[in-house]
Structures are given as C-alpha cells and as structure tokens.
Design a protein around this motif. Structure first.
Motif, PDB file in Angstrom:
ATOM      1  N   SER A 141       0.862  -1.184   0.000  1.00  0.00           N
ATOM      2  CA  SER A 141       0.000   0.000   0.000  1.00  0.00           C
ATOM      3  C   SER A 141       0.898   1.233   0.000  1.00  0.00           C
ATOM      4  N   ILE A 142       0.284   2.368  -0.119  1.00  0.00           N
ATOM      5  CA  ILE A 142       1.050   3.619  -0.122  1.00  0.00           C
ATOM      6  C   ILE A 142       1.804   3.818   1.185  1.00  0.00           C
ATOM      7  N   TYR A 143       1.333   3.197   2.260  1.00  0.00           N
ATOM      8  CA  TYR A 143       1.964   3.398   3.559  1.00  0.00           C
ATOM      9  C   TYR A 143       3.305   2.662   3.674  1.00  0.00           C
ATOM     10  N   ASP A 144       3.661   1.900   2.641  1.00  0.00           N
ATOM     11  CA  ASP A 144       4.980   1.285   2.597  1.00  0.00           C
ATOM     12  C   ASP A 144       6.024   2.247   2.036  1.00  0.00           C
ATOM     13  N   PHE A 145       5.571   3.386   1.526  1.00  0.00           N
ATOM     14  CA  PHE A 145       6.490   4.379   0.962  1.00  0.00           C
ATOM     15  C   PHE A 145       6.867   5.397   2.037  1.00  0.00           C
ATOM     16  N   PRO A 146       8.074   5.948   1.956  1.00  0.00           N
ATOM     17  CA  PRO A 146       8.508   6.922   2.965  1.00  0.00           C
ATOM     18  C   PRO A 146       7.849   8.285   2.761  1.00  0.00           C
ATOM     19  N   ILE A 147       7.742   9.026   3.844  1.00  0.00           N
ATOM     20  CA  ILE A 147       7.320  10.423   3.755  1.00  0.00           C
ATOM     21  C   ILE A 147       8.561  11.246   3.425  1.00  0.00           C
ATOM     22  N   ILE A 148       8.426  12.112   2.422  1.00  0.00           N
ATOM     23  CA  ILE A 148       9.594  12.812   1.880  1.00  0.00           C
ATOM     24  C   ILE A 148       9.384  14.323   1.955  1.00  0.00           C
ATOM     25  N   ASN A 149      10.432  15.048   2.337  1.00  0.00           N
ATOM     26  CA  ASN A 149      10.357  16.505   2.344  1.00  0.00           C
ATOM     27  C   ASN A 149      11.219  17.080   1.219  1.00  0.00           C
ATOM     28  N   GLU A 151      -8.783  17.441  14.037  1.00  0.00           N
ATOM     29  CA  GLU A 151      -7.463  17.718  14.611  1.00  0.00           C
ATOM     30  C   GLU A 151      -6.532  18.304  13.553  1.00  0.00           C
ATOM     31  N   ILE A 152      -5.567  19.088  14.010  1.00  0.00           N
ATOM     32  CA  ILE A 152      -4.562  19.671  13.122  1.00  0.00           C
ATOM     33  C   ILE A 152      -3.409  18.696  12.936  1.00  0.00           C
ATOM     34  N   GLY A 153      -2.923  18.596  11.703  1.00  0.00           N
ATOM     35  CA  GLY A 153      -1.800  17.708  11.433  1.00  0.00           C
ATOM     36  C   GLY A 153      -0.968  18.180  10.260  1.00  0.00           C
ATOM     37  N   ARG A 154       0.082  17.433   9.952  1.00  0.00           N
ATOM     38  CA  ARG A 154       0.986  17.747   8.836  1.00  0.00           C
ATOM     39  C   ARG A 154       0.341  17.308   7.523  1.00  0.00           C
ATOM     40  N   LEU A 155       0.444  18.171   6.522  1.00  0.00           N
ATOM     41  CA  LEU A 155      -0.147  17.872   5.216  1.00  0.00           C
ATOM     42  C   LEU A 155       0.852  17.100   4.355  1.00  0.00           C
ATOM     43  N   VAL A 156       0.432  15.927   3.900  1.00  0.00           N
ATOM     44  CA  VAL A 156       1.270  15.064   3.066  1.00  0.00           C
ATOM     45  C   VAL A 156       0.491  14.753   1.781  1.00  0.00           C
ATOM     46  N   PRO A 186       7.765  11.662 -10.105  1.00  0.00           N
ATOM     47  CA  PRO A 186       6.787  11.155  -9.137  1.00  0.00           C
ATOM     48  C   PRO A 186       6.972  11.787  -7.760  1.00  0.00           C
ATOM     49  N   MET A 187       5.891  12.337  -7.238  1.00  0.00           N
ATOM     50  CA  MET A 187       5.925  12.941  -5.903  1.00  0.00           C
ATOM     51  C   MET A 187       4.960  12.155  -5.026  1.00  0.00           C
ATOM     52  N   ILE A 188       5.533  11.270  -4.210  1.00  0.00           N
ATOM     53  CA  ILE A 188       4.758  10.338  -3.394  1.00  0.00           C
ATOM     54  C   ILE A 188       4.991  10.654  -1.916  1.00  0.00           C
ATOM     55  N   ARG A 189       3.916  10.918  -1.210  1.00  0.00           N
ATOM     56  CA  ARG A 189       3.949  11.233   0.219  1.00  0.00           C
ATOM     57  C   ARG A 189       4.906  12.402   0.491  1.00  0.00           C
ATOM     58  N   TYR A 190       4.657  13.484  -0.207  1.00  0.00           N
ATOM     59  CA  TYR A 190       5.458  14.707  -0.079  1.00  0.00           C
ATOM     60  C   TYR A 190       4.915  15.558   1.067  1.00  0.00           C
ATOM     61  N   GLU A 191       5.738  15.750   2.093  1.00  0.00           N
ATOM     62  CA  GLU A 191       5.344  16.603   3.217  1.00  0.00           C
ATOM     63  C   GLU A 191       5.646  18.047   2.847  1.00  0.00           C
TER      64      GLU A 191
END
Length: 318
Positions: free
Chosen positions: A71-79, A293-298, A308-313
């Motif tokens: 799933s997408i949750y196997d990919f890292p969050i990237i800045n 709730e407030i959170g970080r936008l990814v 490809p921009m995948i899980r871009y914080e």
C-alpha cells in the motif's frame, strides 16, 4: 464582454484539440464529473494511486526499492531536502527529456525552492484544475481577470499569452498607495471580472479602502480568490464590502496546482481528489489525525510521470 469570453474560450478549445489532443478540455470534464460524483471519484482515485505507485517503482530509480509495496503506507514520507538531494534518482529521465515537459519551482516558504518537472498530460491537468475550481466559484475560464502575485516581473509572461488567456498579471511590487489607486482604476476601466490575489496584498487594499483613500468602486466583479497567505475574516469582510462581491480562499502551490478551495458552501474546502491523494498526519508521528485535529499535510500526485511525488510533506498544517 460575454462575446469576448466565448470567442477566446472557443479558440482555446480549438487549440487544445488541435495541438494537445484535447488534454486540458478532457481533464476539465473529468474533474467536474468527480467533484459531482464523490463515489466515482473515490474509486478512480484508488485506481490512479495504484497506477502511479506501480509506475514509480518501475521507472524511478529512487522508488524501485519499493517494488514489493502492499500500500502507499509502505512508501517513505519525503520533504523538500530529500527531493533536492535525490533529484536525479527520482526523476524519470526518459520523460523529463521530452521537449513538451514543463518546469515548475516549488514555493520557498519552507526552505530553498527546487525545480520539478511536469509531463505534458500532468501540466494539462494542472491547468484544468485551476480552471474548474474557479468555475465552481462563478469565475469562468477566459472571463477577463487579473492575477496579482510576487515576482511576476521576473516571469516575463508574454503579452500575447495574457491577451489570449484573458488573464493579466500584476506584480505586488507596484501596489504602494499610489499604485493601488491606479490599480483600482485599471480594474474598473478594463471591466475586469475577477481577480486572484495574495491575501496580504488584498489586506493592503482593504486598509486604504477603510481609510477612505480609494476611489468609489464601480466595477462589476464576480468574485475574488485569495492565495498563499491566510485570509483573515476581517479582510474577507472588508474586501467583500468594498468590491461588492464574494471573497474565497484557495489553497495550492506550483507543484500540484489547486489542492483545495472554498466552494461557496461555507463548509470548509473542497479537496482536489481527482489529482491528489491527501493525508493529514499527527504532528509527532506518521499516523492519521482524528477528524477535526490539526496535522501535517502530506500529498501524493496521482498523475506526474516525469517526477513522481509520493507522500510529499509540504511543510504546511491542515
């Protein structure tokens, strides 16, 4: 005025069909359909998400290590720093080198901007999303409009393009007190129908209006869209009173185009799920926040085959 819009829009449609295989017009129709049919949008979003994840793991060197993803949750969050440091590996070279790609620079609010590439089809959807989300607010494509932002002068946008699109670009640097007075007269004289403007620039105009330092507004605006900065409710009220029209807040950036926009319902923002997969994650962990709730936008771009921009914080909160 309506005739001018109709003629310029017809020319735009003809050019898109002739030179772009109708990519923009077709994307506009799809985005409209998804906005009006949420269940279909949810189904197609899953399809597009799986497609871009599979594509990235096949053709982007950076993402090939995630080929066995579940799933997408196997990919890292990237800045931005990770993208900048791994640009060559993330980019799909064969697509980036095509002559019809488009370059975009990320906004620099959370660090040094860096360049990304949009393939031709993604650039078409970028344009389409901007048109459709404005259309929802009553601001039709090719109505005479102005776009007020920073660094417009540096972009050197050709005059013939502005006339063709019926969108005229103005740099905030000219909006001092004397410049704002001229700007108001320009809007009235040229029968501008709507404007997109930085919220901070609109606030400067409102301060002068409230102080009685601007000419009486006799224009006929359909509406105003603010961007980039947060729109204060006091500014919304003052601008609506002076310009005699509604004021809406739109959120987006150069990388993705429109991310979300008010739709006139006063119930928050309408999210661009046709082009993006949005996550709002906890401030301290990578788990989704609860509703309210407030959170970080990814953000994951569902269509960019060049970069490809995948899980871009992004660096913003939602």
């Amino acid at each position: 005025m309506n005739k001018e819009r109709e003629e310029k829009y017809a020319a735009f449609v003809e050019d898109d069909l002739k030179n772009n295989r109708g990519r923009i017009v077709n994307s506009m129709e799809e985005i409209r359909y998804f906005i009006n049919h949420p269940s279909a949008s949810e189904m197609m979003q899953k399809h597009y998400l799986n497609d871009i994840l599979t594509y990235a793991t096949m053709f982007s060197e950076f993402y090939k290590k995630y080929r066995d993803y579940k799933s997408i949750y196997d990919f890292p969050i990237i800045n931005k720093n990770v993208y900048r440091e791994n640009w060559e590996d993330i980019a799909v070279k064969e697509i980036c080198e095509l002559p019809d790609t488009r370059m975009k620079f990320t906004s620099g609010s959370t660090g040094t901007p860096f360049q990304i590439v949009l393939d031709r089809a993604r650039h078409g959807r970028w344009i389409a999303g901007n048109k459709v989300f404005r259309e929802i607010l009553g601001m039709k494509s090719h109505d005479r409009a102005v776009y007020v932002s920073e660094n417009i002068t540096d972009k050197n946008i050709p005059k013939d393009r502005q006339e063709r699109d019926n969108v005229y670009y103005i740099d905030c640097v000219y909006l001092d007190e004397k410049g704002i007075d001229k700007f108001i007269n320009y809007l009235i004289t040229n029968e501008i129908r709507y404007m997109t403007i930085l919220a901070s620039a609109l606030e400067k105009i409102c301060r002068l209006a409230e102080a009685g330092k601007l000419p009486e507004w006799t224009g006929n605006f359909v509406g105003i869209i603010t961007m980039s900065d947060s729109l204060k409710e006091s500014v919304r009220t003052a601008a609506s009173k002076y310009f005699k029209c509604p004021v809406y807040d739109m959120y987006g950036n150069e990388e993705f185009g429109v991310i979300a926009s008010e739709d006139g319902s006063k119930f928050g923002k309408l999210v661009n799920t046709a082009d993006l997969f949005i996550e709002v994650l906890d401030l301290e962990s990578d788990t989704p926040v609860n509703e309210g709730e407030i959170g970080r936008l990814v953000v994951t771009d569902l269509h960019n085959k060049a970069f490809p921009m995948i899980r871009y914080e992004i660096g913003d909160l939602a």
